[in-house]
Design a protein around this motif. Structure first.
Motif, PDB file in Angstrom:
ATOM      1  N   SER B 221      51.848  44.601  39.742  1.00  0.00           N
ATOM      2  CA  SER B 221      53.238  44.212  39.500  1.00  0.00           C
ATOM      3  C   SER B 221      53.482  43.887  38.030  1.00  0.00           C
ATOM      4  N   GLY B 222      52.563  44.251  37.167  1.00  0.00           N
ATOM      5  CA  GLY B 222      52.789  44.101  35.742  1.00  0.00           C
ATOM      6  C   GLY B 222      52.313  42.791  35.159  1.00  0.00           C
ATOM      7  N   VAL B 223      51.632  41.965  35.956  1.00  0.00           N
ATOM      8  CA  VAL B 223      51.131  40.701  35.425  1.00  0.00           C
ATOM      9  C   VAL B 223      49.747  40.950  34.832  1.00  0.00           C
ATOM     10  N   ASN B 224      49.614  40.669  33.550  1.00  0.00           N
ATOM     11  CA  ASN B 224      48.354  40.941  32.872  1.00  0.00           C
ATOM     12  C   ASN B 224      47.417  39.758  33.068  1.00  0.00           C
ATOM     13  N   PHE B 225      46.799  39.705  34.218  1.00  0.00           N
ATOM     14  CA  PHE B 225      45.899  38.590  34.493  1.00  0.00           C
ATOM     15  C   PHE B 225      44.643  39.084  35.196  1.00  0.00           C
ATOM     16  N   ASP B 226      43.523  38.833  34.584  1.00  0.00           N
ATOM     17  CA  ASP B 226      42.234  39.168  35.174  1.00  0.00           C
ATOM     18  C   ASP B 226      41.307  38.027  34.804  1.00  0.00           C
ATOM     19  N   ALA B 227      40.791  37.330  35.809  1.00  0.00           N
ATOM     20  CA  ALA B 227      39.973  36.146  35.510  1.00  0.00           C
ATOM     21  C   ALA B 227      38.781  36.499  34.633  1.00  0.00           C
ATOM     22  N   ARG B 228      38.308  37.731  34.711  1.00  0.00           N
ATOM     23  CA  ARG B 228      37.183  38.122  33.873  1.00  0.00           C
ATOM     24  C   ARG B 228      37.552  38.052  32.393  1.00  0.00           C
ATOM     25  N   LYS B 229      38.822  38.320  32.083  1.00  0.00           N
ATOM     26  CA  LYS B 229      39.273  38.271  30.695  1.00  0.00           C
ATOM     27  C   LYS B 229      39.880  36.906  30.378  1.00  0.00           C
ATOM     28  N   ASN B 230      40.825  36.463  31.229  1.00  0.00           N
ATOM     29  CA  ASN B 230      41.604  35.270  30.878  1.00  0.00           C
ATOM     30  C   ASN B 230      40.825  33.982  31.027  1.00  0.00           C
ATOM     31  N   LYS B 231      39.860  33.974  31.958  1.00  0.00           N
ATOM     32  CA  LYS B 231      39.029  32.774  32.099  1.00  0.00           C
ATOM     33  C   LYS B 231      37.585  33.190  31.905  1.00  0.00           C
ATOM     34  N   GLN B 246      49.590  47.886  36.068  1.00  0.00           N
ATOM     35  CA  GLN B 246      50.607  48.899  36.368  1.00  0.00           C
ATOM     36  C   GLN B 246      51.935  48.175  36.491  1.00  0.00           C
ATOM     37  N   MET B 247      53.011  48.831  36.092  1.00  0.00           N
ATOM     38  CA  MET B 247      54.294  48.137  36.086  1.00  0.00           C
ATOM     39  C   MET B 247      55.075  48.315  37.384  1.00  0.00           C
ATOM     40  N   ALA B 248      54.797  49.372  38.148  1.00  0.00           N
ATOM     41  CA  ALA B 248      55.699  49.754  39.245  1.00  0.00           C
ATOM     42  C   ALA B 248      55.694  48.744  40.397  1.00  0.00           C
ATOM     43  N   GLY B 249      54.556  48.188  40.715  1.00  0.00           N
ATOM     44  CA  GLY B 249      54.486  47.196  41.794  1.00  0.00           C
ATOM     45  C   GLY B 249      54.532  47.776  43.192  1.00  0.00           C
TER      46      GLY B 249
END
Lengths: 338, 364, 123
Positions: B221-231, B246-249
């Motif tokens: 849904s376009g949210v750039n969140f991956d615990a491997r990267k962000n945390k 992906q943006m389409a959701g």
């Protein structure tokens, strides 16, 4: 009297002339012989394709398929049939008992009756109506209604949804299908099955009308409710669709129904677009069944590869693509043949 | 038309276990669908409170039987955090390799089950299982089990990688790269498949955040969140990979995110195997575990194949005093009603397929 | 941060405006004499995490519902109220999340007695 006695020996194995003979004894005997021969053909075809389908889909999926019973697992389906028939027949209390019991056998007999209307060779045909192919399609379009009644008789909600879908699909494919048949009628100057086949002796209609073939093949998939149009038995959604509350013997019957209808569909496509029994060297019936088998194999391969379509996209597809294509095909047929 | 209420499950071909759905259907459109869960509830959160720290990993693995090692790792990491133990560097690399292999295995299984849900005749299912089997062979080499591994210890691993593991893994990654391409060719060139996936079950950016969905569903849904990267944890900071967004959701976006994640995992495994340092990878023997501080709270967040898993651990000397698990499937299933409303009945199952539910993970 | 439960809704609304608009988990811990309810909030753009704790006496367990702020709270609140016997104020009483569970004795409370139904059955 002597004349009547001499005819059969002169005719040899020609079932058609037995049926057409003025002597009612020979005529009835011929019809019975024809029915037995066709029943054997349907059974053997259904059995072999039931096995072949399992084997072929297994190959696509990198599996072995049935291997245990008989050579190459050829007897597996027979073992399954014995198991299914040996199971208890449970009729739900809420079911409409009479319809529940007669519904599926009625459907099977209708599909067998339709195969009986088809000719298998010049020497092996029971009927020779002037509008033979139209009669078959009229009765064929009646089967979803029977199915609807059978499904409702089980009073299961999944069966209800399945029945509704079955009738909804009918709306989308019936018209293009009849139009594709009409184009063949124009090309052959008539709807008699034998004359349609003989009209293709100079070149099969598949070459002249590829659009018509495509439309008829797709609509036939929908008519037979084979994937991608198997919404009636959508197992991942409706468990078993209209068969959800049917017990094992009925399931065996429904499998027989599926394969007899597959034979019917393949034979119709063969007759309408691939010249029926026309072919060199081999006897006509071998040509007819060989061509029908190739088409059945195509139907099976499609089952192994595609996903299921949605009800609204089938309706859209039918009216947006199949109907215009079949109309274009009608015009092409008119330009070439009329 | 009248609204029909149908009961789906708890035993049904496409509920992936024992999930019961009560769906109100108007014609062929879903009006409302209520998931009823708890058929696989084992009370793991209570159960772990009665057992010592290292008696619990087997329970954790049974939560998600499709990616057991990932769950095992989250729990062990939570215990490590409670004790203040640092993981040895070689062990960190080994964990990254095994977890990414586990992610590949889980996503391969997902392709198969999802295609089944939208009505394929088991073809992708069989292919997915066969390819997953090869990954399981590798994991068996490394951990000794095919289904459940229990090969994490505090501060490291139970055993080091076998000597020829690197060659086998690299060979499998080459094969897997080819297979991913084949899956994409096979599925995306099928117009019926695209029709079923495109524009179905659209979840917008704001709704995705509001519903709290996680993992590939959130990223689609376009949210750039991956615990491997962000945390960032372990050596993920040192390795090169990108968060797949992906943006389409819609269903197709969720499918694409997972396919691309298999590629990223292949890349990560290759890179981690090349960078694997020498040294000791073994963790503390089970009997020599130091007691953790009383009522020390540790919160550990990990990116599992199904989404972000958070374990909230309150330690009590040798036992967990309270272990709260935020399981990704649980919150993704909670979004089903929102997603399926107004869709076709057939699409409800397609959407459920792309949420990638594992009932063990939902019920806990 | 620790706050009073009466102020919880305003505080969370404030935090949502400040960018912490992703609710990761609502959970509770039973410390025998008191209960802690924990809200894990996340600012997805920055990757910052914030923990909001609400402490309450064990025999007067209730928290206001935050479902209007975060839809994600729906199932977490239901799960928590079943497992800890915490009343969620401000939302309709819905059916239990877990099937076939009477919900009489909150299982994750430390006062939960193991094997109760079977022992009673034995007597």
């Amino acid at each position: 009297m002597t004349n009547n006695l001499q005819i059969p020996f002169g005719m040899g194995l020609n079932v058609t002339s037995y049926i057409n003979s003025p002597n009612p004894v020979y005529s009835v005997g011929g019809i019975i012989a024809f029915a037995i021969i066709v029943a054997i053909i349907i059974s053997i075809f259904g059995y072999i394709f039931g096995w072949l389908e399992r084997k072929m889909i297994a190959k696509v999926q990198h599996r072995h398929g049935p291997t245990y019973v008989g050579k190459f697992g050829i007897l597996q389906n027979f073992a399954d049939l014995v198991k299914l028939l040996a199971k208890e027949d449970i009729i739900p209390d809420s079911a409409e008992r009479t319809l529940y019991i007669i519904g599926l056998p009625l459907l099977v007999s209708v599909s067998i009756f339709l195969v009986l209307l088809l000719p298998f060779a010049p020497s092996l045909q029971a009927t020779n109506f002037a509008f033979g192919i139209l009669i078959i399609f009229v009765i064929l379009s009646f089967t979803p209604i029977l199915l609807f009644i059978t499904a409702f008789s089980t009073s299961n909600k999944f069966a209800d949804i399945s029945a509704q879908r079955s009738v909804l699909i009918l709306l989308s494919y019936e018209l293009p299908m009849i139009l594709a048949v009409a184009a063949v009628g124009i090309a052959a100057h008539g709807y008699n099955i034998a004359s349609i086949i003989s009209a293709q002796s100079n070149g099969i209609f598949a070459i002249f009308m590829p659009l018509g073939l495509a439309v008829l093949f797709i609509t036939m998939l929908a008519e037979l409710e084979r994937p991608p149009f198997d919404l009636r038995e959508a197992d991942s959604e409706l468990i078993a669709g209209w068969l959800t509350d049917m017990s094992a013997p009925y399931y065996a019957l429904s499998l027989f129904l599926d394969y007899s209808r597959m034979l019917l569909g393949s034979l119709l496509i063969t007759i309408l677009f691939f010249g029926g029994w026309e072919g060199p060297l081999l006897p006509p019936i071998v040509w007819l069944l060989a061509k029908a088998s190739v088409i059945s194999i195509f139907i099976i391969i499609i089952r192994a590869t595609t996903v299921r379509m949605r009800i609204d996209s089938i309706l859209k597809f039918g009216w947006k693509w199949l109907l215009p294509l079949s109309l274009i095909n009608l015009v092409i047929a008119y330009i070439i043949f009329a | 038309m009248a609204v029909t209420r149908i009961n789906i499950g708890p035993v049904h071909p496409s509920t992936h276990g024992v999930l019961r759905l009560v769906a109100d259907i108007d014609g062929d459109t879903v009006v409302d669908v209520q998931p009823h869960i708890g058929f696989l509830h084992r009370g793991v959160e209570k159960l772990v409170e009665t057992r010592m720290f290292m008696q619990n990993p087997p329970y954790m693995e049974k939560l998600d039987y499709v990616s057991p090692m990932s769950y095992d790792e989250v729990y062990v990491a939570a215990v490590e955090a409670a004790m203040g133990v640092e993981v040895k560097e070689r062990a960190q690399y080994i964990r990254v390799i095994l977890l990414e292999l586990q992610r590949i295995a889980s996503h391969l299984l997902w392709i198969g089950t999802m295609c089944n849900d939208i009505g394929q005749m088991f073809t992708a299912f069989m292919w997915g299982f066969q390819d997953r089997d090869m990954v399981l062979n590798l994991l068996e080499e490394a951990a000794g089990g095919r289904m459940f591994y229990v090969n994490m210890r505090i501060g490291g691993m139970v055993r080091d990688l076998p000597p020829d593991f690197a060659d086998h893994a690299l060979g499998l990654m080459d094969y897997m790269e080819k297979r991913v391409k084949e899956y994409e060719r096979y599925l995306e060139r099928n117009p019926v498949f695209m029709e079923r996936m495109k524009g179905v079950g659209v979840l917008s950016y704001d709704d995705a955040k509001n519903l709290g969905v996680t993992g590939p569903v959130l990223r689609a849904s376009g949210v750039n969140f991956d615990a491997r990267k962000n945390k960032a944890y372990y050596v993920y900071q040192k390795l090169h990979f990108s968060t797949q967004v992906q943006m389409a959701g819609d269903n197709l976006a969720r499918y694409k995110v997972r396919m691309m994640e298999i590629r990223e995992s292949i890349r990560l495994v290759r890179e981690a195997i090349k960078a694997l340092p020498d040294g000791d990878a073994l963790g503390m023997p089970v009997k020599l575990i130091l007691p953790a501080a009383k009522n020390r709270i540790s919160i550990v967040s990990r990116e599992l194949p199904r989404g972000e898993c958070i374990m909230y651990l309150v330690a009590d000397a040798q036992k967990p005093y309270r272990l709260s698990i935020r399981s990704p499937s649980f919150i993704n299933l909670a979004a089903l009603n929102f997603l399926a409303k107004g869709q076709r009945t057939a699409d409800m199952f397609g959407i459920m397929g792309t949420l990638d539910l594992v009932m063990g993970c939902v019920d806990k | 941060m620790k706050i009073e439960r009466e102020l919880l809704k305003e505080k969370l609304a404030e935090m949502k405006k400040a960018g912490f608009d992703y609710l990761e988990k609502i959970t509770a811990v039973d410390y025998s004499d008191h209960l802690d309810v924990i809200y894990l909030l996340e600012n997805i753009e920055d990757g910052k995490e914030e923990i909001v704790e609400v402490t309450m006496p064990a025999d007067d367990a209730w928290v206001p519902s935050v479902m209007k702020l975060f839809l994600a709270a729906d199932w977490y609140e239901r799960e928590m109220s079943e497992m800890f016997g915490i009343n969620i104020v401000g939302r309709n009483a819905e059916r239990l999340l877990l099937e076939k569970w009477d919900g009489k004795q909150p299982p994750l409370r430390k006062s939960f007695q193991w094997g109760m139904p079977y022992e009673e059955g034995a007597k």
